[in-house]
Design a protein around this motif. Structure first.
Motif, short mmCIF file in Angstrom:
data_model
loop_
_atom_site.label_atom_id
_atom_site.label_comp_id
_atom_site.label_asym_id
_atom_site.label_seq_id
_atom_site.Cartn_x
_atom_site.Cartn_y
_atom_site.Cartn_z
N LEU A 94 -10.48 -103.85 -3.80
CA LEU A 94 -10.47 -103.48 -2.39
C LEU A 94 -11.33 -104.44 -1.58
O LEU A 94 -12.45 -104.78 -1.97
N MET A 95 -10.82 -104.89 -0.42
CA MET A 95 -11.60 -105.72 0.50
C MET A 95 -11.68 -105.03 1.86
O MET A 95 -10.66 -104.65 2.43
N LEU A 96 -12.90 -104.87 2.36
CA LEU A 96 -13.13 -104.33 3.69
C LEU A 96 -13.81 -105.38 4.54
O LEU A 96 -14.52 -106.24 4.01
N HIS A 97 -13.62 -105.30 5.85
CA HIS A 97 -14.34 -106.18 6.78
C HIS A 97 -15.24 -105.31 7.65
O HIS A 97 -14.82 -104.27 8.15
N LEU A 98 -16.47 -105.76 7.82
CA LEU A 98 -17.47 -104.99 8.54
C LEU A 98 -17.71 -105.56 9.93
O LEU A 98 -17.88 -106.76 10.09
N GLY A 99 -17.70 -104.67 10.94
CA GLY A 99 -18.07 -105.06 12.29
C GLY A 99 -16.97 -105.63 13.14
O GLY A 99 -17.11 -105.74 14.36
N GLY A 103 -14.42 -109.56 10.41
CA GLY A 103 -15.86 -109.64 10.22
C GLY A 103 -16.26 -109.93 8.78
O GLY A 103 -15.49 -110.50 8.00
N ILE A 104 -17.47 -109.52 8.43
CA ILE A 104 -18.01 -109.79 7.10
C ILE A 104 -17.15 -109.14 6.03
O ILE A 104 -16.90 -107.92 6.06
N ALA A 105 -16.68 -109.94 5.08
CA ALA A 105 -15.81 -109.43 4.02
C ALA A 105 -16.66 -108.87 2.87
O ALA A 105 -17.62 -109.51 2.43
N VAL A 106 -16.29 -107.69 2.43
CA VAL A 106 -16.95 -107.05 1.28
C VAL A 106 -15.86 -106.67 0.29
O VAL A 106 -14.90 -105.98 0.64
N THR A 107 -16.00 -107.14 -0.94
CA THR A 107 -15.00 -106.87 -1.98
C THR A 107 -15.61 -105.98 -3.06
O THR A 107 -16.79 -106.12 -3.41
N PHE A 108 -14.81 -105.08 -3.58
CA PHE A 108 -15.28 -104.14 -4.59
C PHE A 108 -14.46 -104.28 -5.87
O PHE A 108 -13.24 -104.42 -5.82
#
Length: 385
Positions: A94-99, A103-108
């Motif tokens: 899963l990849m989410l973008h913040l803001g 925005g900032i990519a966060v991968t899990f």
């Protein structure tokens, strides 16, 4: 919490995978026992992202059942495929973008890196199944950013027990490192309650300490570790050996929590209630560890002194929390009975509820509607007095 509820929680935790969080080429691996994990701009976020679009507490990672869930706590949003989402179940990759949608990519990824490599038959494994750079720990927040600000009192208890057992058996840290049980730096971190070893390392450590398999995890959870048939392998530490290590571990955890308290915003700040709640939760756990040590350790006044210090800190933080306009019922009633100089037994009797119910209310744990109403009536009476 009942024995049945406790067992259910542990079973749920055991079935939840570790979670690896990747932000800007940095990996953070956390265990379900570490939850909740916060991604944000500043402390107390365990994963910090220095970007003006990121809120102090932007994304909160929780365990629900056997799943990880990402929950938005931000001002600027969390985005999945360019769509804002209030919460989402974490799936592998899963990849989410913040803001911002870009925005900032966060991968899990589900599972620690070593576990994923092993499952895929990937590189980095030698013939004994261990990683070439095995230091006895999964990659953790504390190893990436310096000493972790998150304190698990169960880890404090287990680390102190391991240190005491080593001294009983006269096993030096360098001996365990030489025998490839666990390197000295990782062992020191564990014995101070800062980190938790991976399962394979725990098994090696238990064998070296002549403990039955699973003993260290049982100590962490506060379970009985004795066995009538275990003979010399029974976990039995003398008071003179155990007390100094327990006091040191509790004091270290308390110092960390005091640092967290120093960084709390003013009670009027919108972030205050959530942050102080996390500190109070950790203090309650630490008080339980210290209280248990005081009950089982004789002839060691230093244990009582550190327990007293934990309780004073808890009282001070609860009274501070009660000054917030968003103070919980539990925080308000705690402060009110302190002002009235009532013990928890006396206040519970006045409210017509059990001590266990009032204690649960003060810990912000769920209770029945009738119990809440009774405690509110008590608070109203104490406030008018």
């Amino acid at each position: 919490m009942s024995d049945v509820d406790d067992a259910t929680v542990r079973a749920s935790v055991a079935s939840t995978p570790a979670l690896t969080i990747t932000v800007a080429d940095e990996n953070y691996t956390v265990e379900p026992t570490d939850a909740p994990i916060t991604i944000g701009r500043v402390f107390p976020a365990q994963v910090q992202v220095n970007d003006k679009r990121i809120s102090r507490t932007h994304l909160r990672l929780e365990t629900r059942g056997a799943q990880w869930v990402a929950v938005d706590h931000s001002s600027n949003g969390v985005f999945l495929d360019r769509q804002a989402v209030p919460s989402v179940i974490v799936t592998n990759g899963l990849m989410l973008h913040l803001g911002h949608p870009e925005g900032i990519a966060v991968t899990f990824h589900l599972g620690a890196p070593a576990e994923r490599e092993a499952a895929a038959g990937g590189p980095g494994r030698d013939t004994d199944g261990e990683s070439d750079d095995d230091d006895g720990f999964d990659d953790e927040v504390g190893e990436t950013t310096g000493e972790s600000e998150y304190t698990d009192p169960g880890v404090v208890r287990a680390g102190a027990a391991v240190a005491a057992r080593r001294q009983e058996l006269n096993i030096a840290q360098r001996t365990l490192a030489r025998d490839k049980v666990m390197n000295a730096g990782a062992l020191i971190s564990f014995e101070k309650g800062r980190s938790w070893p991976r399962q394979t390392t725990l098994a090696r450590l238990e064998e070296a300490l002549r403990w039955p398999l699973g003993t260290i995890s049982r100590i962490r959870w506060g379970e009985d570790t004795g066995s009538e048939d275990a003979g010399e392998r029974t976990v039995a530490m003398t008071n003179t050996v155990e007390a100094p290590f327990m006091v040191q571990a509790v004091q270290l955890a308390l110092d960390t929590m005091r640092h967290q308290v120093d960084l709390l915003p003013e009670p009027s700040d919108p972030d205050f209630t959530q942050r102080v709640g996390m500190v109070l939760s950790d203090l309650r756990k630490l008080e339980s560890v210290a209280s248990n040590a005081a009950r089982t350790t004789k002839g060691a006044p230093e244990v009582i002194l550190v327990l007293s210090a934990v309780r004073r800190q808890y009282r001070d933080v609860m009274l501070r929390a009660a000054r917030s306009p968003r103070a919980t019922l539990g925080q308000q009633v705690f402060a009110a009975r302190q002002r009235a100089e009532l013990s928890v037994d006396e206040a519970a009797n006045a409210a017509g509820v059990s001590v266990e119910v009032l204690t649960a209310v003060e810990a912000d744990a769920p209770v029945s509607g009738d119990a809440v109403a009774a405690v509110r009536r008590l608070l109203s009476s104490l406030t008018r007095a």
